[in-house]
Design a protein around this motif. Sequence first.
Motif, short mmCIF file in Angstrom:
data_model
loop_
_atom_site.label_atom_id
_atom_site.label_comp_id
_atom_site.label_asym_id
_atom_site.label_seq_id
_atom_site.Cartn_x
_atom_site.Cartn_y
_atom_site.Cartn_z
N ASP A 126 40.29 35.28 39.95
CA ASP A 126 41.48 36.08 40.26
C ASP A 126 42.48 35.99 39.10
N LYS A 127 43.34 36.96 39.04
CA LYS A 127 44.26 37.06 37.90
C LYS A 127 45.21 35.88 37.76
N ASN A 128 45.46 35.15 38.85
CA ASN A 128 46.35 33.99 38.81
C ASN A 128 45.59 32.68 38.62
N TYR A 129 44.29 32.77 38.39
CA TYR A 129 43.45 31.58 38.16
C TYR A 129 43.54 30.59 39.34
N GLN A 130 43.43 31.15 40.56
CA GLN A 130 43.50 30.32 41.77
C GLN A 130 42.15 30.23 42.48
N THR A 131 41.28 31.21 42.28
CA THR A 131 39.92 31.18 42.85
C THR A 131 38.94 31.64 41.78
N VAL A 132 37.74 31.08 41.86
CA VAL A 132 36.70 31.42 40.89
C VAL A 132 35.34 31.35 41.58
N VAL A 133 34.43 32.20 41.14
CA VAL A 133 33.04 32.15 41.59
C VAL A 133 32.19 31.95 40.35
N ILE A 134 31.35 30.91 40.40
CA ILE A 134 30.48 30.58 39.28
C ILE A 134 29.04 30.75 39.73
N GLY A 135 28.25 31.38 38.89
CA GLY A 135 26.83 31.56 39.18
C GLY A 135 26.03 31.53 37.90
N GLU A 136 24.78 31.95 38.04
CA GLU A 136 23.93 32.06 36.86
C GLU A 136 22.84 33.08 37.16
N PRO A 137 22.18 33.61 36.12
CA PRO A 137 21.31 34.77 36.28
C PRO A 137 20.18 34.66 37.32
N SER A 138 19.63 33.47 37.54
CA SER A 138 18.54 33.37 38.52
C SER A 138 19.04 33.42 39.95
N ARG A 139 20.33 33.33 40.14
CA ARG A 139 20.99 33.32 41.47
C ARG A 139 20.64 32.07 42.28
#
Length: 183
Positions: A126-139
Amino acid sequence: MRLIPGFFTLLLAGLLSACGADKPLATVDQVDLVRYSGTWYEIARLPQWFQRGCYNSTATYSLNEDGTVRVVNRCQRDDKEPSEAQGTARVVPGSDNAKLKVRFDSWISKLLPTITEGNYWIIALDKNYQTVVIGEPSREYLWILARTPQLPDDQYQALLQLAESKGFPVDELQRNRDLQPEQ
């Protein structure tokens, strides 16, 4: 003999449709690593062997002088001292800091450094750097993190929908607060 070409056509179609699951994984456009630094709380994750028994997990990031990122992951385990893993992340060139390669300190990572690196792709922030989702190509790996230990359910559901739209098996996610042992 017309059955054989038909069989191969069906087989080829099946193989090609399976490849659709490996469609490219889009990341955010760019990440300001200074703003990204600090502590993040794990809200949910896909189960991983290296996090078995972990709850109250956090990830703390700080910039190193050489441009890499110091990573310190902590979690609590039943009846034990908190567990900690330290590592280093390096930015993948040309990714505007949205793709990192992470390596945790261990004897095998010192022996085979590039083989033990994992993809750490920021797929939502999110624009306020309060939530993030991290993944990678293989899921196979997915983490939802926030600056606070809990998220309102509407925010969590929105992040789940985003991850699902990118092909992640969100029905397998484990929420951090559900991992805590009964008191």
